[in-house]
Design a protein around this motif. Structure first.
Motif, PDB file in Angstrom:
ATOM      1  N   GLU A 142       0.815  -1.220   0.000  1.00 22.18           N
ATOM      2  CA  GLU A 142       0.000   0.000   0.000  1.00 22.18           C
ATOM      3  C   GLU A 142       0.850   1.272   0.000  1.00 22.18           C
ATOM      4  OE1 GLU A 142      -4.109  -1.377   2.155  1.00 22.18           O
ATOM      5  OE2 GLU A 142      -2.380  -1.037   3.463  1.00 22.18           O
ATOM      6  N   TYR A 143       2.084   1.174   0.439  1.00 21.57           N
ATOM      7  CA  TYR A 143       2.977   2.337   0.478  1.00 21.57           C
ATOM      8  C   TYR A 143       3.491   2.706  -0.918  1.00 21.57           C
ATOM      9  CZ  TYR A 143       6.902   5.301   1.876  1.00 21.57           C
ATOM     10  OH  TYR A 143       7.784   6.341   2.014  1.00 21.57           O
ATOM     11  N   GLN A 144       3.490   1.767  -1.843  1.00 18.70           N
ATOM     12  CA  GLN A 144       4.082   2.000  -3.159  1.00 18.70           C
ATOM     13  C   GLN A 144       3.549   3.251  -3.858  1.00 18.70           C
ATOM     14  OE1 GLN A 144       2.809   1.658  -6.514  1.00 18.70           O
ATOM     15  NE2 GLN A 144       4.818   2.296  -7.225  1.00 18.70           N
ATOM     16  N   PRO A 145       2.235   3.440  -4.028  1.00 23.18           N
ATOM     17  CA  PRO A 145       1.795   4.657  -4.732  1.00 23.18           C
ATOM     18  C   PRO A 145       2.087   5.933  -3.943  1.00 23.18           C
ATOM     19  CG  PRO A 145      -0.106   3.390  -3.984  1.00 23.18           C
ATOM     20  CD  PRO A 145       1.109   2.553  -3.726  1.00 23.18           C
ATOM     21  N   ILE A 146       2.127   5.849  -2.634  1.00 27.14           N
ATOM     22  CA  ILE A 146       2.471   7.016  -1.806  1.00 27.14           C
ATOM     23  C   ILE A 146       3.922   7.399  -2.080  1.00 27.14           C
ATOM     24  CG2 ILE A 146       2.814   7.812   0.574  1.00 27.14           C
ATOM     25  CD1 ILE A 146       0.487   5.831   1.318  1.00 27.14           C
ATOM     26  N   HIS A 147       4.792   6.420  -2.097  1.00 27.22           N
ATOM     27  CA  HIS A 147       6.212   6.669  -2.350  1.00 27.22           C
ATOM     28  C   HIS A 147       6.409   7.282  -3.739  1.00 27.22           C
ATOM     29  CE1 HIS A 147      10.328   5.309  -3.581  1.00 27.22           C
ATOM     30  NE2 HIS A 147      10.599   5.937  -2.452  1.00 27.22           N
ATOM     31  N   GLU A 148       5.745   6.744  -4.731  1.00 30.16           N
ATOM     32  CA  GLU A 148       5.893   7.272  -6.081  1.00 30.16           C
ATOM     33  C   GLU A 148       5.365   8.699  -6.169  1.00 30.16           C
ATOM     34  OE1 GLU A 148       4.777   5.873 -10.582  1.00 30.16           O
ATOM     35  OE2 GLU A 148       5.707   4.444  -9.195  1.00 30.16           O
ATOM     36  N   ALA A 149       4.265   8.985  -5.497  1.00 27.07           N
ATOM     37  CA  ALA A 149       3.717  10.344  -5.503  1.00 27.07           C
ATOM     38  C   ALA A 149       4.685  11.325  -4.840  1.00 27.07           C
ATOM     39  CB  ALA A 149       2.358  10.368  -4.807  1.00 27.07           C
ATOM     40  N   MET A 150       5.371  10.890  -3.797  1.00 24.69           N
ATOM     41  CA  MET A 150       6.363  11.760  -3.153  1.00 24.69           C
ATOM     42  C   MET A 150       7.456  12.140  -4.148  1.00 24.69           C
ATOM     43  SD  MET A 150       6.695  10.110   0.715  1.00 24.69           S
ATOM     44  CE  MET A 150       8.181   9.311   0.262  1.00 24.69           C
ATOM     45  N   HIS A 151       7.861  11.202  -4.966  1.00 24.90           N
ATOM     46  CA  HIS A 151       8.922  11.477  -5.936  1.00 24.90           C
ATOM     47  C   HIS A 151       8.428  12.328  -7.103  1.00 24.90           C
ATOM     48  CE1 HIS A 151      12.417   9.394  -4.293  1.00 24.90           C
ATOM     49  NE2 HIS A 151      11.502   8.647  -3.690  1.00 24.90           N
ATOM     50  N   ILE A 152       7.140  12.322  -7.377  1.00 27.54           N
ATOM     51  CA  ILE A 152       6.612  13.241  -8.385  1.00 27.54           C
ATOM     52  C   ILE A 152       6.935  14.675  -7.965  1.00 27.54           C
ATOM     53  CG2 ILE A 152       4.512  14.240  -9.395  1.00 27.54           C
ATOM     54  CD1 ILE A 152       3.312  11.431  -9.412  1.00 27.54           C
ATOM     55  N   GLY A 153       6.813  14.956  -6.682  1.00 25.76           N
ATOM     56  CA  GLY A 153       7.143  16.291  -6.180  1.00 25.76           C
ATOM     57  C   GLY A 153       8.573  16.677  -6.497  1.00 25.76           C
ATOM     58  N   GLN A 154       9.502  15.738  -6.419  1.00 21.91           N
ATOM     59  CA  GLN A 154      10.891  16.032  -6.736  1.00 21.91           C
ATOM     60  C   GLN A 154      11.076  16.267  -8.231  1.00 21.91           C
ATOM     61  OE1 GLN A 154      13.868  13.734  -4.546  1.00 21.91           O
ATOM     62  NE2 GLN A 154      12.187  12.903  -3.317  1.00 21.91           N
ATOM     63  N   VAL A 155      10.375  15.479  -9.049  1.00 23.57           N
ATOM     64  CA  VAL A 155      10.450  15.674 -10.502  1.00 23.57           C
ATOM     65  C   VAL A 155       9.875  17.045 -10.871  1.00 23.57           C
ATOM     66  CG1 VAL A 155       9.584  14.839 -12.740  1.00 23.57           C
ATOM     67  CG2 VAL A 155      10.464  13.205 -11.036  1.00 23.57           C
ATOM     68  N   VAL A 156       8.769  17.425 -10.261  1.00 23.96           N
ATOM     69  CA  VAL A 156       8.164  18.737 -10.540  1.00 23.96           C
ATOM     70  C   VAL A 156       9.111  19.858 -10.123  1.00 23.96           C
ATOM     71  CG1 VAL A 156       6.269  20.302  -9.929  1.00 23.96           C
ATOM     72  CG2 VAL A 156       5.788  17.915 -10.490  1.00 23.96           C
ATOM     73  N   LEU A 157       9.740  19.724  -8.967  1.00 24.13           N
ATOM     74  CA  LEU A 157      10.686  20.749  -8.528  1.00 24.13           C
ATOM     75  C   LEU A 157      11.859  20.854  -9.504  1.00 24.13           C
ATOM     76  CD1 LEU A 157      11.677  22.840  -6.515  1.00 24.13           C
ATOM     77  CD2 LEU A 157      12.692  20.966  -5.188  1.00 24.13           C
ATOM     78  N   LEU A 158      12.390  19.724  -9.941  1.00 29.56           N
ATOM     79  CA  LEU A 158      13.470  19.761 -10.930  1.00 29.56           C
ATOM     80  C   LEU A 158      13.012  20.457 -12.205  1.00 29.56           C
ATOM     81  CD1 LEU A 158      14.923  16.175 -10.415  1.00 29.56           C
ATOM     82  CD2 LEU A 158      16.132  18.329  -9.980  1.00 29.56           C
ATOM     83  N   ARG A 159      11.802  20.159 -12.646  1.00 29.40           N
ATOM     84  CA  ARG A 159      11.261  20.808 -13.849  1.00 29.40           C
ATOM     85  C   ARG A 159      11.203  22.324 -13.655  1.00 29.40           C
ATOM     86  NH1 ARG A 159       8.445  18.210 -17.755  1.00 29.40           N
ATOM     87  NH2 ARG A 159       7.107  20.032 -17.992  1.00 29.40           N
ATOM     88  N   ARG A 160      10.709  22.760 -12.516  1.00 26.69           N
ATOM     89  CA  ARG A 160      10.610  24.205 -12.262  1.00 26.69           C
ATOM     90  C   ARG A 160      11.983  24.858 -12.272  1.00 26.69           C
ATOM     91  NH1 ARG A 160       5.925  24.869  -7.627  1.00 26.69           N
ATOM     92  NH2 ARG A 160       4.185  24.573  -9.078  1.00 26.69           N
ATOM     93  N   LEU A 161      12.952  24.209 -11.659  1.00 19.49           N
ATOM     94  CA  LEU A 161      14.296  24.744 -11.614  1.00 19.49           C
ATOM     95  C   LEU A 161      14.943  24.780 -12.994  1.00 19.49           C
ATOM     96  CD1 LEU A 161      15.523  23.120  -8.283  1.00 19.49           C
ATOM     97  CD2 LEU A 161      14.966  25.534  -8.686  1.00 19.49           C
ATOM     98  N   MET A 162      14.495  23.901 -13.901  1.00 14.16           N
ATOM     99  CA  MET A 162      14.965  23.909 -15.290  1.00 14.16           C
ATOM    100  C   MET A 162      14.280  25.003 -16.111  1.00 14.16           C
ATOM    101  SD  MET A 162      14.780  19.966 -16.504  1.00 14.16           S
ATOM    102  CE  MET A 162      15.140  18.676 -15.342  1.00 14.16           C
ATOM    103  N   GLY A 163      13.239  25.606 -15.533  1.00 13.88           N
ATOM    104  CA  GLY A 163      12.472  26.604 -16.257  1.00 13.88           C
ATOM    105  C   GLY A 163      11.317  26.009 -17.051  1.00 13.88           C
ATOM    106  N   LYS A 164      10.994  24.748 -16.774  1.00  7.95           N
ATOM    107  CA  LYS A 164       9.880  24.095 -17.459  1.00  7.95           C
ATOM    108  C   LYS A 164       8.597  24.269 -16.650  1.00  7.95           C
ATOM    109  CE  LYS A 164      11.448  20.430 -20.265  1.00  7.95           C
ATOM    110  NZ  LYS A 164      11.029  21.202 -21.346  1.00  7.95           N
ATOM    111  N   ALA A 165       7.490  24.094 -17.307  1.00 11.75           N
ATOM    112  CA  ALA A 165       6.190  24.181 -16.625  1.00 11.75           C
ATOM    113  C   ALA A 165       6.078  23.067 -15.585  1.00 11.75           C
ATOM    114  CB  ALA A 165       5.056  24.061 -17.634  1.00 11.75           C
ATOM    115  N   ALA A 166       5.414  23.376 -14.497  1.00 12.63           N
ATOM    116  CA  ALA A 166       5.215  22.402 -13.438  1.00 12.63           C
ATOM    117  C   ALA A 166       4.037  21.491 -13.744  1.00 12.63           C
ATOM    118  CB  ALA A 166       5.004  23.092 -12.098  1.00 12.63           C
ATOM    119  N   SER A 167       3.266  21.828 -14.743  1.00 10.06           N
ATOM    120  CA  SER A 167       2.124  20.977 -15.105  1.00 10.06           C
ATOM    121  C   SER A 167       2.305  20.511 -16.554  1.00 10.06           C
ATOM    122  CB  SER A 167       0.817  21.734 -14.944  1.00 10.06           C
ATOM    123  OG  SER A 167       0.800  22.856 -15.796  1.00 10.06           O
ATOM    124  N   TRP A 168       1.548  19.510 -16.917  1.00 14.21           N
ATOM    125  CA  TRP A 168       1.670  18.980 -18.282  1.00 14.21           C
ATOM    126  C   TRP A 168       0.367  19.006 -18.980  1.00 14.21           C
ATOM    127  CZ3 TRP A 168      -1.235  14.440 -18.212  1.00 14.21           C
ATOM    128  CH2 TRP A 168      -1.390  13.809 -16.973  1.00 14.21           C
TER     129      TRP A 168
END
Length: 168
Positions: A142-168
């Protein structure tokens, strides 16, 4: 045989995976390994880590590692992207992006199929190696989707720092 909680985890995992993949579609090869500073993460490590952790949460912790697992989760991949590993921004020190994505997708498909066959009643057993967040096999699943969602936040932050949109 009850599958209510497992089916819910599968639904959540599929939704989280669709969201995450949406954030990956417009990345260039260089952006996969871009890091905002020394010793920090990059998208390629995030995706490799999610493949390694999904395998660990849904297979290795539940049924134990099997020799055939090497076909889709090689020890070298698990060591490079698993828990406790350190991101290296050098593309030549990493698996190629296409290979990371192949492992990412293959592990996910295999884990979802394996989870669908698990019996919830048998998964209440404590883990051999407890985790600070979960103590049973079912809780690890049951923790698996929670863990993956936490890492989405890191991917979004990296995107923002690259100057990319935070949404798709």
């Amino acid at each position: 045989m009850s599958h209510h909680r497992i089916n819910r985890m599968i639904e959540q995992s599929e939704m989280v995976r669709r969201v995450l993949k949406g954030y990956l579609t417009d990345l260039t090869p260089d952006q996969w390994f871009w890091t905002p500073g020394e010793g920090l993460t990059h998208v390629a490590w995030q995706i490799g880590h999610l493949a390694a952790s999904e395998y660990a949460l849904l297979m290795k912790r539940v049924r134990g590692a099997e020799k055939a697992d090497q076909d889709f989760m090689p020890d070298a991949f698990f060591a490079q992207y698993g828990r406790g590993s350190t991101p290296d921004p050098d593309p030549s020190a990493n698996w190629p992006v296409d290979d990371i994505l192949l492992v990412f997708d293959d592990v996910h498909d295999r884990c979802m199929a394996a989870a669908a066959d698990y019996d919830e009643a048998e998964l209440v057993e404590p883990l051999e190696q407890p985790h600070p967040v979960f103590k049973t096999k079912l809780a690890a699943i049951e923790y698996q989707p929670i863990h993956e969602a936490m890492h989405i936040g890191q991917v979004v932050l990296l995107r923002r720092l690259m100057g990319k949109a935070a949404s798709w």
